[in-house]
Design a protein around this motif. Sequence first.
Motif, short mmCIF file in Angstrom:
data_model
loop_
_atom_site.label_atom_id
_atom_site.label_comp_id
_atom_site.label_asym_id
_atom_site.label_seq_id
_atom_site.Cartn_x
_atom_site.Cartn_y
_atom_site.Cartn_z
N ARG A 163 -9.90 -27.55 52.43
CA ARG A 163 -9.03 -26.39 52.18
C ARG A 163 -9.88 -25.18 51.77
N ARG A 164 -10.86 -25.41 50.90
CA ARG A 164 -11.72 -24.32 50.45
C ARG A 164 -12.58 -23.80 51.60
N ARG A 188 -7.53 -23.93 42.44
CA ARG A 188 -6.52 -22.89 42.50
C ARG A 188 -6.96 -21.66 41.73
N MET A 189 -7.49 -21.87 40.53
CA MET A 189 -7.93 -20.73 39.72
C MET A 189 -9.08 -19.98 40.40
N ASP A 190 -10.01 -20.74 41.02
CA ASP A 190 -11.11 -20.10 41.76
C ASP A 190 -10.56 -19.26 42.91
N THR A 191 -9.56 -19.78 43.60
CA THR A 191 -8.96 -19.05 44.72
C THR A 191 -8.26 -17.79 44.23
N TRP A 192 -7.56 -17.89 43.12
CA TRP A 192 -6.91 -16.72 42.53
C TRP A 192 -7.94 -15.63 42.23
N GLN A 193 -9.07 -16.05 41.66
CA GLN A 193 -10.12 -15.09 41.32
C GLN A 193 -10.68 -14.43 42.57
N LEU A 194 -10.88 -15.22 43.62
CA LEU A 194 -11.41 -14.67 44.87
C LEU A 194 -10.43 -13.68 45.51
N ILE A 195 -9.13 -14.01 45.44
CA ILE A 195 -8.12 -13.09 45.98
C ILE A 195 -8.13 -11.78 45.20
N ALA A 196 -8.23 -11.88 43.87
CA ALA A 196 -8.28 -10.68 43.04
C ALA A 196 -9.50 -9.83 43.38
N ASP A 219 3.92 -29.53 50.04
CA ASP A 219 3.42 -30.83 50.44
C ASP A 219 2.63 -30.65 51.72
N ASN A 220 2.10 -31.74 52.21
CA ASN A 220 1.27 -31.66 53.41
C ASN A 220 2.04 -32.02 54.67
N GLY A 221 3.36 -32.21 54.54
CA GLY A 221 4.15 -32.52 55.72
C GLY A 221 4.57 -31.28 56.45
N ARG A 222 5.16 -31.46 57.59
CA ARG A 222 5.65 -30.34 58.38
C ARG A 222 7.08 -30.06 57.96
N ASN A 223 7.35 -28.81 57.61
CA ASN A 223 8.69 -28.50 57.16
C ASN A 223 9.59 -28.15 58.34
N GLY A 224 10.87 -27.92 58.02
CA GLY A 224 11.84 -27.66 59.08
C GLY A 224 11.51 -26.43 59.89
N VAL A 246 -7.55 -7.02 56.38
CA VAL A 246 -6.27 -7.67 56.08
C VAL A 246 -6.48 -9.18 56.13
N VAL A 247 -6.04 -9.87 55.09
CA VAL A 247 -6.14 -11.33 55.03
C VAL A 247 -4.75 -11.90 54.83
N MET A 248 -4.40 -12.89 55.66
CA MET A 248 -3.09 -13.53 55.56
C MET A 248 -3.30 -14.99 55.14
N LEU A 249 -2.75 -15.31 54.00
CA LEU A 249 -2.93 -16.63 53.40
C LEU A 249 -1.58 -17.33 53.31
N ASP A 250 -1.41 -18.36 54.12
CA ASP A 250 -0.15 -19.10 54.17
C ASP A 250 -0.28 -20.34 53.29
N GLU A 251 0.28 -20.27 52.08
CA GLU A 251 0.18 -21.32 51.08
C GLU A 251 -1.28 -21.77 50.90
N PRO A 252 -2.14 -20.85 50.45
CA PRO A 252 -3.58 -21.11 50.45
C PRO A 252 -4.05 -22.15 49.45
N THR A 253 -3.31 -22.41 48.38
CA THR A 253 -3.81 -23.34 47.37
C THR A 253 -3.15 -24.70 47.43
N THR A 254 -2.36 -24.95 48.48
CA THR A 254 -1.78 -26.28 48.64
C THR A 254 -2.90 -27.31 48.79
N GLY A 255 -2.85 -28.36 48.00
CA GLY A 255 -3.86 -29.41 48.09
C GLY A 255 -5.07 -29.19 47.20
N LEU A 256 -5.14 -28.05 46.51
CA LEU A 256 -6.28 -27.79 45.63
C LEU A 256 -5.99 -28.28 44.22
N ASP A 257 -7.05 -28.71 43.51
CA ASP A 257 -6.88 -29.08 42.11
C ASP A 257 -6.77 -27.81 41.28
N PRO A 258 -6.41 -27.92 39.99
CA PRO A 258 -6.23 -26.71 39.17
C PRO A 258 -7.43 -25.78 39.17
#
Length: 343
Positions: free
Chosen positions: A144-145, A173-181, A318-323, A158-170
């Motif tokens: 994911r990273r 997630r915090m590292d990703t938040w910092q990078l987005i900021a 989750d990691n499944g395919r949604n409707g 322009v960066v488009m992030l579709d649920e970017p932290t799904t599957g990441l540990d805490p």
Amino acid sequence: MTSTAAISAESLVKTFGSNRALDGVELRAQRGRVLGLLGPNGAGKTTAVRILTTLLRPDSGSVSVAGHDVLTEPDAVRRSIGVSGQYAAVDENLTGRENLYMVGRLYGMSRAAARERAGQLLDGFRLLEAGDRVAKGYSGGMRRRLDLAGALVARPPVVMLDEPTTGLDPRGRMDTWQLIAELVDDGTTVLLTTQYLEEADALADTIAVIDHGRVIANGTSDELKARVGGERLELVVDERDELETASEVLARVGSGVPRTDARTRRVQVAVSDGSRALVEAVRGLDALGIEVHDVGLHRPTLDDAFLSLTGKHAEPPDNGRNGEDLQEPEGPTAESAGRGGRQ
């Protein structure tokens, strides 16, 4: 479409058979800001992202990304965006470093520049030690990273992030938040879809809530919370079978219908006079012999606003395919988007 809008969608419509996935969606993200796109599974979020990234053509409406029309200038749009989807798109037979180097070369970077950028991103995403290992051996969080890093190789506006932290540990997630900021501090515009409401609360300058293919609310996080109004009285009972009685007590002191959560033994209700309601609730529960583990008042959260707007809580990713994914038509949709044609 204004010159300050890095992303603009007007009257966006997309149907799949009899299903109207998008029904007149309006979106706008200002340059150097984060637009959060929230909504239940199947609401239309991913369909909107796929149109914005040229992976789907809308049935009607106009869309502009980084000043380029998605329909008439798709190649210019792809050169201007970085994309990270819900599912990590990495070449498992290449190392992490080779994956990022390949993306850099696809964007037209020199060999030296692509190698340097790959090293920077491996370091920034805590993948440096694993950078020369084949990605097939990476954990889900590492993939994911790596996928997120791939979206940033060319420093797109322009960066488009579709649920970017799904599957990441805490920590991830915090590292990703910092990078987005940091991206936003550098002037990058970010479109963020997420079902972690605290993520949208922390990162998004403005939020659009989409449900049943329509944008049902727009505004800052504070503006959406203000729409709910009032305070929330919340308590946790010791025994799960006391929830119903506790809910009845809170119904008498509150100004709305109490919400209960059997898993956490929690009851919550909106109140107009928080201090008075708190005292009356504690007295009423004590008179009935119901022990309270925790009790308090809090201001409305983004989850409260989401529930008020959509009638449901945000569903954990989750990691499944949604409707919504299942609504896609058969066969190829459109050319690959972002990362120099890689998606």
